[in-house]
Design a protein around this motif. Structure first.
Motif, short mmCIF file in Angstrom:
data_model
loop_
_atom_site.label_atom_id
_atom_site.label_comp_id
_atom_site.label_asym_id
_atom_site.label_seq_id
_atom_site.Cartn_x
_atom_site.Cartn_y
_atom_site.Cartn_z
N ALA A 1 -6.01 6.79 12.81
CA ALA A 1 -7.23 6.03 12.58
C ALA A 1 -7.97 6.52 11.34
CB ALA A 1 -8.14 6.12 13.81
N ARG B 1 -6.31 5.04 8.36
CA ARG B 1 -6.57 3.61 8.22
C ARG B 1 -7.77 3.25 9.10
NH1 ARG B 1 -1.19 4.47 8.23
NH2 ARG B 1 0.03 3.59 6.49
N PRO B 2 -8.98 3.64 8.68
CA PRO B 2 -10.16 3.48 9.55
C PRO B 2 -10.53 2.02 9.80
CG PRO B 2 -10.79 4.19 7.35
CD PRO B 2 -9.29 4.27 7.41
N GLY B 3 -11.04 1.79 11.02
CA GLY B 3 -11.48 0.44 11.38
C GLY B 3 -12.78 0.07 10.70
N TYR B 4 -13.68 1.03 10.52
CA TYR B 4 -14.94 0.82 9.81
C TYR B 4 -15.03 1.81 8.65
CZ TYR B 4 -16.51 -1.87 13.90
OH TYR B 4 -16.63 -2.81 14.90
N ALA C 1 -16.00 5.61 14.17
CA ALA C 1 -15.90 4.51 13.21
C ALA C 1 -14.44 4.25 12.85
CB ALA C 1 -16.70 4.85 11.95
N ALA C 2 -13.66 5.32 12.67
CA ALA C 2 -12.25 5.15 12.36
C ALA C 2 -11.51 4.44 13.48
CB ALA C 2 -11.62 6.51 12.09
N ARG D 1 -12.80 2.30 15.40
CA ARG D 1 -13.47 1.00 15.56
C ARG D 1 -14.25 0.93 16.88
NH1 ARG D 1 -12.84 -3.15 12.09
NH2 ARG D 1 -13.67 -5.18 12.72
N ILE D 2 -14.91 2.03 17.20
CA ILE D 2 -15.83 2.05 18.34
C ILE D 2 -17.21 1.68 17.84
CG2 ILE D 2 -16.91 3.52 20.09
CD1 ILE D 2 -14.36 5.22 20.08
N ASN D 3 -17.84 0.69 18.44
CA ASN D 3 -19.14 0.22 18.00
C ASN D 3 -20.23 1.20 18.42
OD1 ASN D 3 -18.10 -2.16 16.88
ND2 ASN D 3 -18.15 -3.18 18.87
#
Length: 246
Positions: A145, A148-151, A42-43, A45-47
């Motif tokens: 990541a 600053r996580p993507g999700y 999630a961090a 930003r892998i779906n």
């Protein structure tokens, strides 16, 4: 000497999935590999549907967990509305909860009952290390990541938010035990009232020097194979108290 990425996990409630049968959704006493790598994914930003990337993460990194407090068990009797999932070629897959609820008229939704287990005020530290020469992401990239996580990140389930910063940090040490000892974390008011173990428990998988002699070895089915089919592979996990030096 080995490089480790270490971060701390704490929240009011957490759930570390175990083998689920029927309507019961149990929780293990400490973080699972699938939950930790799900947080890392999630961090980054892998779906969820990028199964190949999830498999790469599972193969490329080793996991160790220092349990400072297993927390207190909590059982939740849960009711959920869902559409019929179908079967065989007619089986439906929904990308989001919103899509799941809006696919059919409300009167066609079904209600399922489940018992979900959680851990309240559980505190643990996690260590990751690269198991391959060329992992898909460097430990520095994962550290960035997590900062600053993507999700949004959570502790096993979306209802379990983080309550403190992860404070991800890189440590070079001769063993997992020494890496955990070398890591430094800020003191927070929220942790003052926890029941902290005088001697934390350490759980680790093979692949690097532990610095401990294992007291027990378990089989744990928490290596993600397929998110779509909810399939997990087994791995061997070792356990010993932190004061047991090899």
């Amino acid at each position: 000497m080995t490089d480790y990425l270490i971060f701390r996990l704490y929240g009011p409630i957490a759930s570390w999935g175990d083998i689920a049968v029927g309507e019961v959704r149990p929780s293990h006493t400490h973080p699972s590999k699938s939950a930790v790598l799900g947080m890392v994914a999630a961090a980054l930003r892998i779906n969820r549907d990028q199964e190949e990337k999830h498999s790469e993460l599972a193969a490329a990194y080793g996991l160790a967990v220092q349990v400072d407090s297993m927390g207190v068990p909590l059982v939740d009797y849960h009711t959920v509305q869902v559409p019929p999932s179908g079967s065989g070629r007619n089986r439906r897959v929904f990308a989001t909860r919103r899509e799941e609820l809006r696919t059919l008229p409300r009167d066609e939704l079904k209600t399922i009952l489940s018992r979900r287990d959680y851990r309240m005020d559980a505190l643990a530290k996690v260590a990751l290390w690269a198991r391959t020469v060329t992992p898909p992401y460097s430990l520095e990239e994962i550290q960035g990541a997590l900062e600053r996580p993507g999700y949004v990140l959570y502790l096993g389930r979306k209802s379990c938010p983080l309550a403190l910063p992860l404070e991800a940090q890189l440590v070079t040490a001769s063993s997992i035990r020494e890496a955990f000892i070398a890591a430094r974390f800020a003191e927070f008011e929220a942790l003052r009232y926890l029941t902290i173990s005088v001697t934390p428990d350490l759980y680790w998988e093979s692949g690097t020097e532990a610095g401990l002699a294992a007291h027990h070895t378990f089989e744990r089915r928490d290596v993600p194979l397929s998110r779509r089919r909810w399939q997990f592979d087994a791995r061997r996990e070792h356990h010993a108290p932190m004061d047991n030096e090899s």
